[in-house]
Motif scaffolding. Structure first.
Motif, short mmCIF file in Angstrom:
data_model
loop_
_atom_site.label_atom_id
_atom_site.label_comp_id
_atom_site.label_asym_id
_atom_site.label_seq_id
_atom_site.Cartn_x
_atom_site.Cartn_y
_atom_site.Cartn_z
N LEU A 46 -5.05 -12.00 -1.26
CA LEU A 46 -3.96 -12.93 -1.54
C LEU A 46 -3.61 -13.70 -0.28
CD1 LEU A 46 -1.65 -10.36 -3.39
CD2 LEU A 46 -3.00 -12.16 -4.49
N ARG B 146 1.25 -14.41 3.05
CA ARG B 146 2.69 -14.28 2.82
C ARG B 146 3.06 -14.33 1.34
NH1 ARG B 146 5.36 -14.24 7.46
NH2 ARG B 146 4.37 -15.06 9.32
N ALA B 147 2.09 -14.12 0.46
CA ALA B 147 2.39 -14.18 -0.97
C ALA B 147 3.28 -13.03 -1.41
CB ALA B 147 1.08 -14.17 -1.76
N LEU B 148 3.08 -11.85 -0.80
CA LEU B 148 3.84 -10.67 -1.17
C LEU B 148 4.15 -9.85 0.07
CD1 LEU B 148 1.95 -9.35 -4.33
CD2 LEU B 148 4.35 -9.98 -4.27
N SER B 149 5.35 -9.27 0.14
CA SER B 149 5.67 -8.35 1.22
C SER B 149 5.05 -6.99 0.91
CB SER B 149 7.18 -8.20 1.39
OG SER B 149 7.74 -7.53 0.26
N GLY C 251 7.19 -5.24 -1.44
CA GLY C 251 7.05 -5.78 -2.78
C GLY C 251 5.85 -5.21 -3.51
N LEU D 52 2.62 -7.27 -10.00
CA LEU D 52 2.53 -8.03 -8.75
C LEU D 52 2.94 -9.48 -8.97
CD1 LEU D 52 -0.80 -6.60 -7.33
CD2 LEU D 52 1.45 -6.36 -6.27
N ASP D 53 2.53 -10.02 -10.11
CA ASP D 53 2.90 -11.40 -10.47
C ASP D 53 4.42 -11.54 -10.57
OD1 ASP D 53 1.53 -13.77 -10.76
OD2 ASP D 53 1.59 -13.73 -12.94
N SER E 168 6.07 -11.26 -7.12
CA SER E 168 5.85 -12.43 -6.27
C SER E 168 6.81 -13.57 -6.62
CB SER E 168 4.40 -12.91 -6.39
OG SER E 168 4.15 -13.44 -7.68
#
Length: 207
Positions: A34, A37-40, A43, A137-138, A141
């Protein structure tokens, strides 16, 4: 991004160089690529925890143990783990879930530290679980950071408990006061000092 799923994993790697294997084809081993920075990292942990909980008859039996372990709340036994590494502005999100393992499937040295969805009454199909994780995850995000922090706090299993941690070769013990959404954990030592420990170099000492 891309999602790769291993039918059988024999040389997986967890946090701080630990091994993660599934030689019996009973677990889910997947890696997503990914934007960095798409997900922490927190997260990702929240998403995996929610996906695992959705596949169990009693979702409340699982929680999130800092920084990214999905565990059975009562015993602390590990069900899933997450490892996020960033290379060339791409995040490699490794996820391992114990799905169908019996107690005897685990090596003797980790048998009391690990469990599986099947042992908790779940009957998840590995591919369906992978799809559920992707959907979770979607959703994560798209959520604002403060909402992810709230969910992580709701799922947390460490705050308010006394634990020992190993960081940079030193053991630090005390009362866990707070979990920072950016990956730090606040521990109040016996002498009253408040110590902040980073996820990158800190591991929980299992009693």
């Amino acid at each position: 991004g891309w999602m790769d799923i291993a039918g059988r994993q024999i040389a997986g790697r967890g946090r701080l160089g630990r091994a993660w294997a599934d030689t019996g084809e009973d677990g889910l081993a997947m890696t997503l690529t990914l934007p960095a920075r798409a997900l922490s990292s927190v997260g990702v942990g929240v998403a995996v925890c929610k996906a695992v909980a959705a596949g169990l008859p009693e979702p409340a039996v699982v929680g999130l143990r800092w920084p990214n372990d999905v565990v059975e709340r009562e015993s602390g036994r590990k069900i899933a783990g997450v490892l996020v590494e960033v290379r060339d502005r791409v995040a490699l999100v490794g996820i391992g879930v114990n799905v169908r393992q019996s107690p005897e499937a685990f090596p003797a040295e980790v048998r009391l530290l690990a469990t599986s969805m099947a042992q908790l009454g779940g009957a998840a199909d590995r591919i369906l679980l992978a799809a559920q994780i992707a959907r979770a995850l979607d959703a994560v995000s798209a959520a604002p950071p403060q909402e992810i922090a709230r969910q992580a706090t709701e799922l947390d299993t460490l705050v308010g408990t006394r634990r020992r941690f190993r960081c940079d070769g030193e053991q630090i013990g005390g009362l866990v006061r707070a979990i920072d959404p950016d990956g730090m954990i606040d521990v109040e030592c016996a002498d009253g000092r408040l110590v902040r420990l980073p996820a990158e170099t800190t591991s929980l000492v299992h009693e």
